[in-house]
Design an enzyme around this catalytic site. Structure first.
Site, PDB file in Angstrom:
ATOM      1  N   TYR A  22       0.828  -1.210   0.000  1.00  0.00           N
ATOM      2  CA  TYR A  22       0.000   0.000   0.000  1.00  0.00           C
ATOM      3  C   TYR A  22       0.863   1.261   0.000  1.00  0.00           C
ATOM      4  O   TYR A  22       0.595   2.206  -0.734  1.00  0.00           O
ATOM      5  CB  TYR A  22      -0.937   0.008   1.222  1.00  0.00           C
ATOM      6  CG  TYR A  22      -1.959   1.124   1.133  1.00  0.00           C
ATOM      7  CD1 TYR A  22      -3.214   0.896   0.575  1.00  0.00           C
ATOM      8  CD2 TYR A  22      -1.658   2.412   1.580  1.00  0.00           C
ATOM      9  CE1 TYR A  22      -4.143   1.923   0.470  1.00  0.00           C
ATOM     10  CE2 TYR A  22      -2.583   3.435   1.469  1.00  0.00           C
ATOM     11  CZ  TYR A  22      -3.824   3.186   0.917  1.00  0.00           C
ATOM     12  OH  TYR A  22      -4.738   4.200   0.800  1.00  0.00           O
TER      13      TYR A  22
ATOM     14  N   PHE B  57      -5.933  21.009 -23.956  1.00  0.00           N
ATOM     15  CA  PHE B  57      -6.742  19.823 -24.249  1.00  0.00           C
ATOM     16  C   PHE B  57      -8.097  19.971 -23.534  1.00  0.00           C
ATOM     17  O   PHE B  57      -8.203  20.694 -22.550  1.00  0.00           O
ATOM     18  CB  PHE B  57      -6.002  18.560 -23.797  1.00  0.00           C
ATOM     19  CG  PHE B  57      -6.773  17.317 -24.098  1.00  0.00           C
ATOM     20  CD1 PHE B  57      -7.002  16.931 -25.409  1.00  0.00           C
ATOM     21  CD2 PHE B  57      -7.299  16.533 -23.079  1.00  0.00           C
ATOM     22  CE1 PHE B  57      -7.751  15.793 -25.693  1.00  0.00           C
ATOM     23  CE2 PHE B  57      -8.037  15.395 -23.365  1.00  0.00           C
ATOM     24  CZ  PHE B  57      -8.272  15.029 -24.663  1.00  0.00           C
ATOM     25  N   ASP B  58      -9.139  19.271 -24.036  1.00  0.00           N
ATOM     26  CA  ASP B  58     -10.491  19.494 -23.461  1.00  0.00           C
ATOM     27  C   ASP B  58     -10.585  19.250 -21.959  1.00  0.00           C
ATOM     28  O   ASP B  58     -11.265  19.977 -21.265  1.00  0.00           O
ATOM     29  CB  ASP B  58     -11.633  18.760 -24.178  1.00  0.00           C
ATOM     30  CG  ASP B  58     -11.257  17.616 -25.049  1.00  0.00           C
ATOM     31  OD1 ASP B  58     -10.153  17.633 -25.596  1.00  0.00           O
ATOM     32  OD2 ASP B  58     -12.077  16.701 -25.192  1.00  0.00           O
TER      33      ASP B  58
ATOM     34  N   ASP C  12       2.117  20.288 -20.303  1.00  0.00           N
ATOM     35  CA  ASP C  12       1.230  19.152 -20.514  1.00  0.00           C
ATOM     36  C   ASP C  12       2.004  18.225 -21.455  1.00  0.00           C
ATOM     37  O   ASP C  12       2.144  18.489 -22.641  1.00  0.00           O
ATOM     38  CB  ASP C  12      -0.088  19.624 -21.120  1.00  0.00           C
ATOM     39  CG  ASP C  12      -1.036  18.467 -21.402  1.00  0.00           C
ATOM     40  OD1 ASP C  12      -0.590  17.302 -21.385  1.00  0.00           O
ATOM     41  OD2 ASP C  12      -2.225  18.725 -21.671  1.00  0.00           O
TER      42      ASP C  12
ATOM     43  N   ALA D 144       1.903  14.884 -22.441  1.00  0.00           N
ATOM     44  CA  ALA D 144       1.404  13.600 -22.957  1.00  0.00           C
ATOM     45  C   ALA D 144       2.258  13.047 -24.095  1.00  0.00           C
ATOM     46  O   ALA D 144       2.558  11.865 -24.138  1.00  0.00           O
ATOM     47  CB  ALA D 144      -0.048  13.759 -23.406  1.00  0.00           C
TER      48      ALA D 144
ATOM     49  N   LYS E 282      -0.060   7.892 -23.425  1.00  0.00           N
ATOM     50  CA  LYS E 282       0.468   8.209 -24.756  1.00  0.00           C
ATOM     51  C   LYS E 282       1.950   7.809 -24.804  1.00  0.00           C
ATOM     52  O   LYS E 282       2.252   6.666 -25.100  1.00  0.00           O
ATOM     53  CB  LYS E 282       0.294   9.699 -25.074  1.00  0.00           C
ATOM     54  CG  LYS E 282      -1.139  10.082 -25.440  1.00  0.00           C
ATOM     55  CD  LYS E 282      -1.958  10.452 -24.255  1.00  0.00           C
ATOM     56  CE  LYS E 282      -3.284  11.068 -24.594  1.00  0.00           C
ATOM     57  NZ  LYS E 282      -4.117  11.226 -23.383  1.00  0.00           N
TER      58      LYS E 282
ATOM     59  N   HIS F  94     -19.634  15.820 -27.160  1.00  0.00           N
ATOM     60  CA  HIS F  94     -19.277  14.913 -28.264  1.00  0.00           C
ATOM     61  C   HIS F  94     -19.251  13.446 -27.855  1.00  0.00           C
ATOM     62  O   HIS F  94     -19.447  12.567 -28.682  1.00  0.00           O
ATOM     63  CB  HIS F  94     -17.948  15.329 -28.895  1.00  0.00           C
ATOM     64  CG  HIS F  94     -16.796  15.352 -27.944  1.00  0.00           C
ATOM     65  ND1 HIS F  94     -16.701  16.278 -26.934  1.00  0.00           N
ATOM     66  CD2 HIS F  94     -15.704  14.564 -27.824  1.00  0.00           C
ATOM     67  CE1 HIS F  94     -15.597  16.052 -26.245  1.00  0.00           C
ATOM     68  NE2 HIS F  94     -14.974  15.016 -26.760  1.00  0.00           N
TER      69      HIS F  94
HETATM   70  N1  F0G Z   1      -3.406  16.398 -22.312  1.00  0.00           N
HETATM   71  C1  F0G Z   1      -3.393  16.091 -23.620  1.00  0.00           C
HETATM   72  C2  F0G Z   1      -2.573  16.902 -24.572  1.00  0.00           C
HETATM   73  C3  F0G Z   1      -4.168  15.015 -24.089  1.00  0.00           C
HETATM   74  O1  F0G Z   1      -4.160  14.726 -25.396  1.00  0.00           O
HETATM   75  C4  F0G Z   1      -4.931  14.255 -23.159  1.00  0.00           C
HETATM   76  C5  F0G Z   1      -5.737  13.128 -23.608  1.00  0.00           C
HETATM   77  C6  F0G Z   1      -4.886  14.609 -21.805  1.00  0.00           C
HETATM   78  C7  F0G Z   1      -4.116  15.695 -21.417  1.00  0.00           C
HETATM   79  C8  F0G Z   1      -5.677  13.866 -20.774  1.00  0.00           C
HETATM   80  O2  F0G Z   1      -5.078  12.656 -20.475  1.00  0.00           O
HETATM   81  O3  F0G Z   1      -6.754  10.934 -21.195  1.00  0.00           O
HETATM   82  O4  F0G Z   1      -4.862  10.379 -19.650  1.00  0.00           O
HETATM   83  O5  F0G Z   1      -6.744  11.751 -18.871  1.00  0.00           O
HETATM   84  N2  F0G Z   1      -5.992  12.881 -24.816  1.00  0.00           N
HETATM   85  C9  F0G Z   1      -6.679  11.729 -25.364  1.00  0.00           C
HETATM   86  C10 F0G Z   1      -6.892  11.927 -26.843  1.00  0.00           C
HETATM   87  C11 F0G Z   1      -7.873  11.269 -24.625  1.00  0.00           C
HETATM   88  O6  F0G Z   1      -7.603  11.111 -27.447  1.00  0.00           O
HETATM   89  O7  F0G Z   1      -6.338  12.882 -27.417  1.00  0.00           O
HETATM   90  P1  F0G Z   1      -5.915  11.364 -20.048  1.00  0.00           P
END
Ligand code: F0G
Length: 458
Positions: A72, A124-125, A214, A216, A257, A449
């Protein structure tokens, strides 16, 4: 004779995929309300919905799963993970989280206050969602070059420094940090140059504003720097990555990613106070600070993935495949965000379905057409994803309307890319006959979406 290019790995395990008939797909798509997120994955032949969590782990990553320490607190897996993040990103403090948005949630809970302004190169969204949910405002400061899909420039993910400075001046004292996304997903997986990374950090620091990367797809970004920016040809990806992070204050990471795991993420920072502040949110949201929503074995696989996917050969194989798909589209004359990005090809739907009015969502319509044509699932990064203006409730038609074909890492062969390109060509060839799009029957108030229900207009 010069030897042709080939993958830097061979295949040890396979997973069957299923073809279907157009008739079957018509039924399935109707049942899914013309929203590909609602399809059953088993009814998809080639799945390009996302490159997130869909990669194939290596034999070494699978071996690491067996070595996971599931204690843990204080598990050996945590220390292995922490040491790797420190080595690759160069930040001292590390908090694991179950994915990227969880890292945003934990860090932003500490850093973001109501009324704050947070500039970024196309948040990112989920990043934007976590800012707006805290009643703060996300402002896009991406270079205007990114809006012209046909303009061929090496670093279209860059920050517009003049715009950024204007925001920093106008909002002095109210900007808790800036988000620098590498690569810039939203505008087409486009990289940010080292020069721009350094200038952005310098500018922010001049106004006492820290920078959160960010990260990814940071390894893909490092690859583009090596290939396209002067002075980096002889540096390793690991050296370039360290240099990218050297001036930033911290990072959030979706390890799904560029660390090629199916689930995982983290926060990393050089600031002890950020670490202490974020820690107290990690425990209630994600779990104790040495596992943060992940199994010990996941942390091991993540560490291994970070190490191997910051090696040149791995990235060259990956980006070569994306470029290969792009070259096929070139030969068919299909317009996409140029040049090809790191993780996906973004087809400019507005320029393909020219007879479908924007009110009928051309990119969403193209997503449906590609699925009907060959069972290929892409996704819409366009007017549907842009949601409505929170005040006027009007659809936001101001941005680009793109069909994103994201390529999972180490999953498909170039033969699959041939199928994708041919299917898209078939749709492209009959584009003049596609005159109607889709209409919304039901939508959620935010991030519509994923769940929107549509009908096909005839
Ligand atoms: N930042 C970026 C640039 C991303 O592309 C994503 C996720 C996230 C943050 C969030 O990360 O999914 O691990 O919580 N992008 C995916 C996509 C979902 O399809 O582009 P997550």
């Amino acid at each position: 004779m010069e030897l042709p290019f080939a993958e830097s790995w061979k295949i040890k395990m396979i997973e069957p995929i299923k073809k279907s008939t157009r008739q079957e797909r018509e039924v399935w798509l109707k049942e899914a309300h013309y929203n590909v997120f609602q399809l059953k994955a088993e009814n998809v032949y080639i799945d390009l919905l996302t490159d997130s969590g869909t990669g194939a782990m290596s034999d070494r990553q699978w071996a690491e799963l067996m070595l996971g320490d599931e204690s843990y607190a204080g598990a050996a897996s945590f220390y292995k993970f922490q040491a790797m993040v420190q080595k690759i990103l160069g930040f001292e403090y590390v908090i694991p989280t179950h994915q990227g948005r969880a890292a945003e949630n934990v860090l932003f809970s500490y850093l973001v206050k109501e009324g704050n302004i947070i500039p970024g190169n196309a948040h990112f969204d989920t990043t934007k969602g976590h800012i707006e949910a805290r009643k703060a405002k996300a402002i896009d400061v991406t270079t205007p070059d990114a809006r012209d899909t046909q303009k061929e420039l090496p670093f279209k993910g860059n920050v517009d420094l003049e715009h950024l400075e204007k925001i920093l001046i106008e909002n002095r004292g109210n900007v808790p940090f800036m988000v620098l996304t590498v690569t810039n997903n939203t505008v087409g997986g486009q990289p940010v140059s080292m020069k721009n990374i350094k200038e952005t950090c310098e500018l922010c620091h001049k106004y006492n504003v820290p920078v959160v990367m960010d990260s990814a797809r940071f390894a893909e970004n490092a690859y583009f720097i090596k290939e396209r920016e002067e002075g980096y040809k002889d540096k390793s990806i690991k050296e370039i990555a360290l240099e990218m992070f050297a001036n930033a204050d911290g990072a959030t990471m979706s390890a799904k990613k560029d660390a090629i795991v199916n689930m995982g993420g983290f926060i990393a920072t050089r600031h002890k106070d950020w670490y202490e502040g974020a820690k107290s949110f990690c425990i209630p949201f994600e779990g104790y600070i040495t596992y943060g929503g992940l199994n010990g074995r996941d942390l091991n696989a993540l560490a291994q993935g970070l190490d191997e996917n910051t090696e040149y050969d791995m990235l060259q194989t990956r980006i070569h495949q994306v470029a290969y798909l792009a070259s096929k589209l070139d030969s068919y004359g299909i317009p996409y965000q140029r040049p090809a990005g790191g993780h996906a090809i973004f087809v400019d739907a507005d320029k393909v379905l020219t007879h479908v009015p924007k009110e009928e969502f051309p990119a969403q319509t193209l997503t449906c057409e590609l699925y009907l044509e060959a069972g290929i699932r892409a996704c819409e990064i366009g007017y549907m994803l842009a949601d409505r203006d929170p005040v006027t409730r009007e659809n936001r038609f101001g941005g680009l309307d793109l069909l994103r074909m994201a390529i999972p890492r180490r999953v498909y062969t170039d033969n699959h890319m041939d199928v994708v390109a041919a299917a898209l060509k078939n749709v492209y060839d009959r584009r003049e006959s596609i005159t109607r799009g889709v209409a919304i029957e039901w939508e959620a108030p935010l991030m519509r979406h994923f769940t929107v229900q549509l009908k096909r207009l005839k």
